[in-house]
Design an enzyme around this catalytic site. Structure first.
Site, PDB file in Angstrom:
ATOM      1  N   ASN A   6       0.863  -1.182   0.000  1.00 55.40           N
ATOM      2  CA  ASN A   6       0.000   0.000   0.000  1.00 55.40           C
ATOM      3  C   ASN A   6       0.899   1.232   0.000  1.00 55.40           C
ATOM      4  O   ASN A   6       1.494   1.571   1.016  1.00 55.40           O
ATOM      5  CB  ASN A   6      -0.903  -0.011   1.243  1.00 55.40           C
ATOM      6  CG  ASN A   6      -1.706   1.274   1.366  1.00 55.40           C
ATOM      7  OD1 ASN A   6      -1.814   2.045   0.406  1.00 55.40           O
ATOM      8  ND2 ASN A   6      -2.263   1.517   2.542  1.00 55.40           N
ATOM      9  N   LYS A   8       0.012   4.284  -0.383  1.00 55.86           N
ATOM     10  CA  LYS A   8      -0.632   5.508   0.126  1.00 55.86           C
ATOM     11  C   LYS A   8      -0.373   6.677  -0.838  1.00 55.86           C
ATOM     12  O   LYS A   8      -0.307   6.466  -2.037  1.00 55.86           O
ATOM     13  CB  LYS A   8      -0.139   5.837   1.530  1.00 55.86           C
ATOM     14  CG  LYS A   8      -0.139   4.633   2.453  1.00 55.86           C
ATOM     15  CD  LYS A   8       0.213   4.993   3.855  1.00 55.86           C
ATOM     16  CE  LYS A   8       0.312   3.734   4.676  1.00 55.86           C
ATOM     17  NZ  LYS A   8      -0.038   3.925   6.052  1.00 55.86           N
ATOM     18  N   HIS A  94      -9.800   1.348   4.674  1.00 57.30           N
ATOM     19  CA  HIS A  94      -8.529   1.661   5.351  1.00 57.30           C
ATOM     20  C   HIS A  94      -8.773   2.728   6.428  1.00 57.30           C
ATOM     21  O   HIS A  94      -9.538   3.665   6.214  1.00 57.30           O
ATOM     22  CB  HIS A  94      -7.498   2.168   4.338  1.00 57.30           C
ATOM     23  CG  HIS A  94      -6.111   2.165   4.902  1.00 57.30           C
ATOM     24  ND1 HIS A  94      -5.677   3.134   5.780  1.00 57.30           N
ATOM     25  CD2 HIS A  94      -5.080   1.301   4.762  1.00 57.30           C
ATOM     26  CE1 HIS A  94      -4.438   2.861   6.140  1.00 57.30           C
ATOM     27  NE2 HIS A  94      -4.044   1.759   5.533  1.00 57.30           N
ATOM     28  N   GLU A  96      -7.116   5.155   7.381  1.00 55.72           N
ATOM     29  CA  GLU A  96      -6.816   6.539   6.994  1.00 55.72           C
ATOM     30  C   GLU A  96      -8.009   7.156   6.259  1.00 55.72           C
ATOM     31  O   GLU A  96      -8.191   8.377   6.279  1.00 55.72           O
ATOM     32  CB  GLU A  96      -5.523   6.580   6.154  1.00 55.72           C
ATOM     33  CG  GLU A  96      -4.292   6.378   7.035  1.00 55.72           C
ATOM     34  CD  GLU A  96      -3.065   5.844   6.320  1.00 55.72           C
ATOM     35  OE1 GLU A  96      -3.056   5.765   5.087  1.00 55.72           O
ATOM     36  OE2 GLU A  96      -2.102   5.479   7.043  1.00 55.72           O
ATOM     37  N   GLU A 163      -5.836  -4.535  10.592  1.00 58.28           N
ATOM     38  CA  GLU A 163      -4.844  -3.479  10.771  1.00 58.28           C
ATOM     39  C   GLU A 163      -5.201  -2.648  12.003  1.00 58.28           C
ATOM     40  O   GLU A 163      -6.013  -1.713  11.902  1.00 58.28           O
ATOM     41  CB  GLU A 163      -4.831  -2.541   9.554  1.00 58.28           C
ATOM     42  CG  GLU A 163      -4.421  -3.187   8.267  1.00 58.28           C
ATOM     43  CD  GLU A 163      -3.766  -2.170   7.332  1.00 58.28           C
ATOM     44  OE1 GLU A 163      -2.640  -2.431   6.899  1.00 58.28           O
ATOM     45  OE2 GLU A 163      -4.366  -1.112   7.057  1.00 58.28           O
ATOM     46  N   GLY A 169       2.012   2.712  10.812  1.00 51.62           N
ATOM     47  CA  GLY A 169       3.000   3.794  10.718  1.00 51.62           C
ATOM     48  C   GLY A 169       3.663   4.165  12.028  1.00 51.62           C
ATOM     49  O   GLY A 169       4.333   5.200  12.111  1.00 51.62           O
ATOM     50  N   SER A 202       2.871  -1.612  10.408  1.00 53.86           N
ATOM     51  CA  SER A 202       4.308  -1.597  10.713  1.00 53.86           C
ATOM     52  C   SER A 202       5.033  -2.905  10.403  1.00 53.86           C
ATOM     53  O   SER A 202       6.015  -3.243  11.071  1.00 53.86           O
ATOM     54  CB  SER A 202       4.550  -1.203  12.176  1.00 53.86           C
ATOM     55  OG  SER A 202       4.134   0.132  12.383  1.00 53.86           O
TER      56      SER A 202
HETATM   57  C1  PEP Z   1      -1.125   0.516   5.940  1.00 53.51           C
HETATM   58  O1  PEP Z   1      -1.354   1.724   5.997  1.00 53.51           O
HETATM   59  O2  PEP Z   1      -1.888  -0.241   5.330  1.00 53.51           O
HETATM   60  C2  PEP Z   1       0.066   0.031   6.603  1.00 53.51           C
HETATM   61  C3  PEP Z   1       0.117  -1.227   6.897  1.00 53.51           C
HETATM   62  O3  PEP Z   1       1.043   0.965   6.894  1.00 53.51           O
HETATM   63  P1  PEP Z   1       2.457   0.734   7.608  1.00 53.51           P
HETATM   64  O4  PEP Z   1       2.996  -0.583   7.135  1.00 53.51           O
HETATM   65  O5  PEP Z   1       3.284   1.879   7.179  1.00 53.51           O
HETATM   66  O6  PEP Z   1       2.189   0.706   9.078  1.00 53.51           O
END
Ligand code: PEP
Length: 241
Positions: A6, A8, A94, A96, A163, A169, A202
């Site tokens: 992803n 983003k 998601h 976000e 998630e 993040g 992460s």
């Molecule tokens: C995500 O936003 O789907 C994600 C997993 O981000 P990160 O790996 O940066 O935590």
């Protein structure tokens, strides 16, 4: 095993050359049941669809408008447009985007339209830190699944991505025992015993050896680390072994 990148709101045309290494690696090490999917920002979908043509790597969108048809929605794209450009997958729900106001009902509409278009949906669910601290995780996940998948009988094209919002993040990941329990909890909600559930939040080249031991995990949704071809290859490589 899925490895979903992803990106983003990151990435530009110049940076796409580094993907040649990923394409070479995945092509040389192709394995049954391993699938690599890139979900770039909309500006790069066309270029990536050309780049991944005749490779084992698939393409996905990061979100879509809920309307099944074209329409006057400035700044948006729908699942039909994503399919048209070569996407096979679509991330929905998601956190976000939930933080920008998307609720479970809207996500449900988007999922239905995405499925109708023929895309596989990567449906993100997860609790916030506050919800976790208040022992609300199970309830939150149950509600997100119940409303998000309301009215959808055939779930074979749904891939759940668990998630935790507080892990995205931040460099933090859940305790492995908690993750084992939650993946089990999510899978138990589905009649289909082979329901796919990914973990995201992460994931990186350092913690993947731990994360790949989660019982019955079907893969990973990777944000930041997927923007670095070397790190992403490392994550896949370590899961292979
Ligand atoms: C995500 O936003 O789907 C994600 C997993 O981000 P990160 O790996 O940066 O935590």
């Amino acid at each position: 095993m899925y490895f979903v990148a992803n990106w983003k709101m990151f990435g530009d045309l110049k940076g796409l050359n580094s993907l040649n290494n990923v394409i070479n690696f995945v092509t040389r090490n192709e394995r049954k049941n391993f699938k690599v999917v890139y979900c770039p920002p909309s500006t790069l979908i066309f270029s990536l669809s050309k780049k991944f043509k005749n490779t084992p790597i698939d393409l996905g969108g990061q979100n879509s408008h809920e309307s099944e048809n074209y329409g006057p929605y400035t700044g948006h794209i729908n699942s039909k447009m994503l399919k048209d450009i070569g996407a096979k997958y679509l991330i929905l729900g998601h956190s976000e985007n939930r933080q920008c106001g998307e609720n479970d009902k809207l996500i449900n509409l988007k999922i239905k339209n995405g499925l109708k278009t023929g895309l596989k949906i990567i449906f993100c669910i997860g609790e916030t830190l506050k919800e976790k601290k208040n022992n609300k995780t199970n309830q939150i996940l149950s509600n997100q699944i119940k409303i998000g998948l309301n009215g959808i009988k055939n779930k074979s094209n749904i891939i759940i991505a668990y998630e935790p919002v507080w892990a995205i993040g931040t460099g933090l990941i859940p305790e492995l025992s908690d993750l084992n329990n939650l993946i089990f909890f999510i899978k138990k909600k589905f009649k289909n015993k082979s329901q796919k559930v990914l973990y995201g939040g992460s994931v990186n080249e350092n913690n993947i050896n731990q994360l790949k031991t989660i019982n019955n995990i079907d893969g990973f949704l990777v944000g930041a680390a997927s923007q670095d071809a070397k790190k992403f290859i490392d994550i896949i490589k370590k899961t292979y072994n």
